[in-house]
Design a protein around this motif. Structure first.
Motif, mmCIF file in Angstrom:
data_model
loop_
_atom_site.group_PDB
_atom_site.id
_atom_site.type_symbol
_atom_site.label_atom_id
_atom_site.label_comp_id
_atom_site.label_asym_id
_atom_site.label_seq_id
_atom_site.Cartn_x
_atom_site.Cartn_y
_atom_site.Cartn_z
ATOM 1 N N ARG A 1 -18.923 9.444 -5.471
ATOM 2 C CA ARG A 1 -19.873 9.079 -4.411
ATOM 3 C C ARG A 1 -19.395 7.888 -3.601
ATOM 4 N NH1 ARG A 1 -24.968 8.034 -8.081
ATOM 5 N NH2 ARG A 1 -23.327 6.761 -9.039
ATOM 6 N N ILE A 2 -18.326 7.235 -4.043
ATOM 7 C CA ILE A 2 -17.835 6.031 -3.379
ATOM 8 C C ILE A 2 -16.750 6.386 -2.369
ATOM 9 C CG2 ILE A 2 -16.519 3.908 -3.728
ATOM 10 C CD1 ILE A 2 -18.037 3.482 -6.309
ATOM 11 N N ASN A 3 -16.920 5.917 -1.143
ATOM 12 C CA ASN A 3 -15.929 6.100 -0.082
ATOM 13 C C ASN A 3 -15.087 4.829 -0.015
ATOM 14 O OD1 ASN A 3 -17.492 8.422 0.478
ATOM 15 N ND2 ASN A 3 -18.755 7.265 1.924
ATOM 16 N N LEU A 4 -13.838 4.913 -0.440
ATOM 17 C CA LEU A 4 -12.967 3.743 -0.466
ATOM 18 C C LEU A 4 -12.290 3.547 0.889
ATOM 19 C CD1 LEU A 4 -11.202 4.029 -3.945
ATOM 20 C CD2 LEU A 4 -12.821 2.277 -3.223
ATOM 21 N N ARG A 5 -12.454 2.351 1.454
ATOM 22 C CA ARG A 5 -11.772 1.962 2.698
ATOM 23 C C ARG A 5 -10.871 0.785 2.345
ATOM 24 N NH1 ARG A 5 -13.741 6.329 5.603
ATOM 25 N NH2 ARG A 5 -15.984 6.523 5.200
ATOM 26 N N ILE A 6 -9.562 0.979 2.382
ATOM 27 C CA ILE A 6 -8.624 -0.033 1.922
ATOM 28 C C ILE A 6 -7.795 -0.542 3.090
ATOM 29 C CG2 ILE A 6 -6.694 -0.519 0.381
ATOM 30 C CD1 ILE A 6 -7.751 1.674 -1.465
ATOM 31 N N VAL A 7 -7.819 -1.870 3.260
ATOM 32 C CA VAL A 7 -7.020 -2.525 4.296
ATOM 33 C C VAL A 7 -6.018 -3.423 3.588
ATOM 34 C CG1 VAL A 7 -7.061 -3.958 6.360
ATOM 35 C CG2 VAL A 7 -9.024 -2.487 5.830
ATOM 36 N N ALA A 8 -4.746 -3.061 3.660
ATOM 37 C CA ALA A 8 -3.712 -3.797 2.938
ATOM 38 C C ALA A 8 -3.455 -5.148 3.588
ATOM 39 C CB ALA A 8 -2.425 -2.984 2.880
ATOM 40 N N GLY A 9 -2.940 -6.083 2.782
ATOM 41 C CA GLY A 9 -2.611 -7.404 3.308
ATOM 42 C C GLY A 9 -1.128 -7.586 3.552
ATOM 43 N N LYS A 10 -0.327 -6.630 3.075
ATOM 44 C CA LYS A 10 1.132 -6.708 3.259
ATOM 45 C C LYS A 10 1.649 -5.324 3.654
ATOM 46 C CE LYS A 10 1.548 -9.994 -0.629
ATOM 47 N NZ LYS A 10 0.334 -9.665 -1.389
ATOM 48 N N GLN A 11 2.933 -5.298 4.022
ATOM 49 C CA GLN A 11 3.555 -4.036 4.423
ATOM 50 C C GLN A 11 4.148 -3.281 3.232
ATOM 51 O OE1 GLN A 11 3.405 -2.668 7.345
ATOM 52 N NE2 GLN A 11 2.574 -4.383 8.537
ATOM 53 N N ASN A 12 3.993 -3.815 2.017
ATOM 54 C CA ASN A 12 4.588 -3.155 0.856
ATOM 55 C C ASN A 12 3.743 -1.955 0.420
ATOM 56 O OD1 ASN A 12 2.398 -4.218 -0.523
ATOM 57 N ND2 ASN A 12 3.561 -5.833 -1.529
ATOM 58 N N ALA A 13 4.118 -1.359 -0.728
ATOM 59 C CA ALA A 13 3.482 -0.107 -1.167
ATOM 60 C C ALA A 13 2.413 -0.323 -2.227
ATOM 61 C CB ALA A 13 4.555 0.846 -1.707
ATOM 62 N N GLU A 14 1.876 -1.555 -2.338
ATOM 63 C CA GLU A 14 0.932 -1.856 -3.413
ATOM 64 C C GLU A 14 -0.255 -0.901 -3.441
ATOM 65 O OE1 GLU A 14 -1.819 -5.606 -5.046
ATOM 66 O OE2 GLU A 14 -0.515 -5.856 -3.286
ATOM 67 N N TRP A 15 -0.788 -0.554 -2.269
ATOM 68 C CA TRP A 15 -1.993 0.277 -2.211
ATOM 69 C C TRP A 15 -1.695 1.737 -1.865
ATOM 70 C CZ3 TRP A 15 -6.414 -1.860 -3.941
ATOM 71 C CH2 TRP A 15 -6.486 -3.259 -3.993
ATOM 72 N N ASN A 16 -0.418 2.085 -1.711
ATOM 73 C CA ASN A 16 -0.067 3.459 -1.352
ATOM 74 C C ASN A 16 -0.576 4.520 -2.324
ATOM 75 O OD1 ASN A 16 1.255 2.267 0.767
ATOM 76 N ND2 ASN A 16 3.215 3.266 0.408
ATOM 77 N N PRO A 17 -0.606 4.260 -3.651
ATOM 78 C CA PRO A 17 -1.070 5.315 -4.572
ATOM 79 C C PRO A 17 -2.468 5.846 -4.265
ATOM 80 C CG PRO A 17 0.045 3.593 -5.803
ATOM 81 C CD PRO A 17 -0.082 3.094 -4.394
#
Length: 729
Positions: free
Chosen positions: A392-408
């Motif tokens: 039920r949760i809609n995740l909106r992710i805004v990264a702080g760097k250009q790396n792949a930390e949040w890519n998964p």
């Protein structure tokens, strides 16, 4: 002359005289046995064989059972309320006149109320037993033993007691009973008795005769503890009194009133409940927790204090080893199941007492802060990964760097929105959320609600969880669009929670310039990991917290993921360490997100499976989509690739097939006919030509093919450009 033998008239009186003496000895022996049995039974009925440590343990177990029973009853009440609500909902859906809407609204409120009661019960700690609880357990033991006697549990003893009384009155003694009816049981209760010697518990079953047992208790070996002895206490009342006097909380003739004596558990932890002198309070004692820990010979992480009712009533917990010394894996790794993040929360770490901390995702926004390498990213990952297990949760992710930390999160399809640092796009996202807040509030109005409650989460469009990593990238002085972004964040934090829009801000610059007071005041859940100074600690936890003993700049030693956690759902601020969750070396985040994606896919809640008003707004505002991280799922927005038409998907499949055919032919040009043959599946030359033209590759051109000559066909570059356009690159 032989004389005739005469009867021995003197022997007979001697034997007759010996008989009464033997009877007297038997009577005396039985009377002595009976007195031993009576004394031992009296002590057993008085529960003298149960020491105070066992009574306190039983009292604690009884309190825990009562609490568990209350929670179980409330869970049944919640389940019943949900059942009635769903029944009313089904009735309303099948009613053309809208009958049952009022009942459904009323029941929804009832569900919310019962869930609140359940949450309160689950978050209420079970206090250690008091003296009154211990007295109750001992009285209950006495009553149960008396009932056993009254019901005939000591029937064998009663028979023997009657025999003894008859012997005293000169009646024949039932000697056979000593060997058969009573047997070994009579021996146990009638053997010589010393005060304080435990009595065997009575039984209604006959004890079998057995091989004689060596009743002499072996002495313990030097340096070894008797296995029956209680473990040594980790804290005595005198040690507690001395420690409190050392820090000035007990003075002069003041005395502590011990309500629950120090009890050491099997895990090496000790709990004691006491009343402070009326001059001070539990709150004042908490400010001196580091000093108290030092006085007790412990680190601050090894001592815990809670208010146990009144302002002076204190529950003190202490352990023998640092509870945060070792890392722990997330429980989701062992059991990756769907979560109800609204009601039950998501597991993020553990507290001093080793209890898993579950943060609920409802009606509170979050801030996770700490210097570089403090473990704030791991702490935040536990929260966001856990949220992904609630579809039920809609995740909106805004990264702080250009790396792949949040890519998964994008690659698994659980991130509804994901993009790398882009101030203009972040502002567009915040504006989209503000617009969606208005839509959600209209839905709440139609449903007769003042705020979002669990039964209507799906009706309102789910929960919006907005994760902004390295928020200082956007809110530090001098950053592009800083004023606009900060104002939008402040407005969302202040008015959007009730509509189901929740912020998760992460920063390594915990300063007022980065998170203004107007924003920080509305971030109810705060996790302060290692920072540089008390000012930064107060910027996260709130003014004055460092002076109250909660200073994130004084962790010694500092550990990744370790910090002060303000948990508004439990109403406490305490030390906590996040679970160890690694991606770079062990790939745990990708593994868990794959499990979460499978749960979401079954319910149609992966990115692209449902109509997303936020991404629609972003697409209209910017012309680019960041759904699931954009076309390549790497956080770079592009053309809308998650909403291709069936025709476009077929065109992309054909274009990829042509590239594969050229690769197989070993050249960068090919005729339509030969590509159709390689693609197969009934593909004809005419159909392939049309799909290539419709897909943007254009018509055929003259190409040179060795051994064939100059013929009509396609060049690889044209195929690549057409596919790139469709994929949004």
């Amino acid at each position: 002359m032989a004389t005739e033998a005469q009867p021995d008239t003197e022997q007979q009186p001697v034997e007759e005289a010996a008989e009464p003496a033997r009877k007297d000895r038997i009577k005396a022996a039985v009377a002595e046995q009976y007195s031993h049995a009576a004394a031992r039974t009296k002590e057993w009925l008085a529960t003298s064989d149960i020491d105070d440590a066992e009574i306190w343990q039983l009292a604690g177990e009884r309190k825990q059972r009562k609490h568990d029973d209350k929670v179980a009853r409330q869970q049944r009440t919640v389940a019943e309320a949900h059942g009635r609500f769903h029944a009313a909902e089904a009735q309303a859906e099948h009613s053309e006149s809208g009958a049952g809407t009022g009942a459904r609204t009323s029941l929804a409120g009832r569900v919310a109320a019962e869930e609140s009661k359940l949450a309160a019960l689950q978050n209420t700690p079970v206090l250690p037993p008091s003296q009154r609880d211990a007295n109750g357990v001992r009285h209950a033991k006495k009553a149960s033993r008396a009932a056993i006697v009254a019901a005939g549990g000591l029937g064998t003893l009663s028979v023997l007691g009657t025999a003894v009384e008859q012997a005293a009155n000169g009646q024949p003694i039932l000697l056979a009973a000593l060997g058969t009816a009573a047997g070994y049981g009579w021996y146990l209760v009638s053997r010589p008795f010393d005060a304080g010697q435990p009595a065997p518990a009575p039984t209604t079953e006959m004890q079998p005769l057995a091989t004689p047992v060596d009743m002499v208790k072996a002495e313990p070996q030097p340096g070894m503890r008797d296995f029956n002895a209680p473990p040594p206490p980790a804290l005595t009342v005198d040690e507690l009194d001395q420690a409190l006097r050392a820090i000035g909380e007990v003075r002069g003739d003041e005395q502590l009133q011990i309500l629950a004596v120090p009890q050491r558990g099997t895990d090496g932890n000790t709990t004691v409940v006491f009343d402070l002198p009326p001059r001070t309070t539990v709150a004042e004692l908490k400010k001196k927790l580091p000093k108290l820990a030092g006085a007790l010979g412990r680190d601050v992480s090894m001592v815990d204090i809670e208010k146990a009712g009144t302002e002076v009533r204190t529950s003190l917990w202490m352990t023998d080893r640092d509870p945060f010394a070792d890392t722990r894996p997330s429980p989701l790794i062992k059991k990756p199941t769907q979560l109800d993040a609204w009601k039950d929360g998501v597991p993020v770490g553990w507290n001093k007492r080793g209890i898993t901390i579950r943060l609920a995702i409802n009606n509170q926004s979050f801030v996770v802060a700490g210097t570089s390498r403090s473990g704030k990213g791991v702490g935040a990952s536990n929260l966001v990964v856990g949220a992904s297990f609630d579809p039920r949760i809609n995740l909106r992710i805004v990264a702080g760097k250009q790396n792949a930390e949040w890519n998964p999160y994008a690659k698994a399809g659980v991130a509804s929105t994901y993009f790398k640092p882009d101030p203009a796009r972040l502002l567009a996202l915040l504006n989209a959320l503000l617009a969606d807040k208005d839509r959600r509030e209209r839905v709440l109005n139609d449903l007769g609600k003042s705020k979002l409650v669990a039964p209507i989460i799906d009706q309102i469009g789910g929960l919006e969880v907005v994760v902004i990593d390295e928020v200082a990238t956007y809110t530090r002085p001098g950053k592009p669009l800083r004023e606009e972004i900060t104002e939008a964040l402040i407005e969302l934090s202040a008015v959007a929670l009730g509509a189901g829009i929740i912020l998760v801000l992460i920063t390594q610059y915990p300063e007022v310039d980065v998170i203004p007071q107007a924003l920080s005041a509305n971030l109810g859940a705060k996790w302060a990991m290692r920072v540089e100074n008390a000012t930064q600690s107060n910027a996260i936890l709130g003014a004055g917290q460092a002076g109250a003993g909660r200073d994130a700049s004084k962790f010694d030693p500092p550990r990744p993921g370790f910090g002060w956690l303000v948990n508004p759902f439990a109403g406490v601020t305490d030390l906590a360490r996040s679970f160890d969750l690694d991606e770079d070396e062990r790939g745990e985040i990708s593994t868990l997100l794959g499990k979460a994606a499978a749960i979401r896919e079954k319910q149609g809640r992966l990115a692209g499976q449902w109509e997303d008003p936020i991404e629609k707004h972003l697409l209209n505002a910017t012309g680019l989509s960041s759904a699931a991280g954009g076309p390549k799922r790497d956080g770079v927005p592009g053309r809308n690739v998650l909403n291709h038409t069936p025709e476009q998907r077929m065109q992309m499949e054909v274009l990829r097939g042509c590239l594969k055919a050229m690769s197989g032919l070993g050249r960068e040009v090919a005729q339509v006919r030969e590509m159709a043959e390689i693609i197969g599946g009934g593909m004809t030359e005419a159909r392939l030509g049309k799909l290539l033209r419709d897909g943007g590759a254009g018509g055929t051109v003259k190409v040179d093919i060795d051994g064939v000559g100059r013929v009509n066909g396609y060049e690889k570059a044209d195929i690549v450009d057409a596919l790139s356009l469709l994929e949004g690159n």
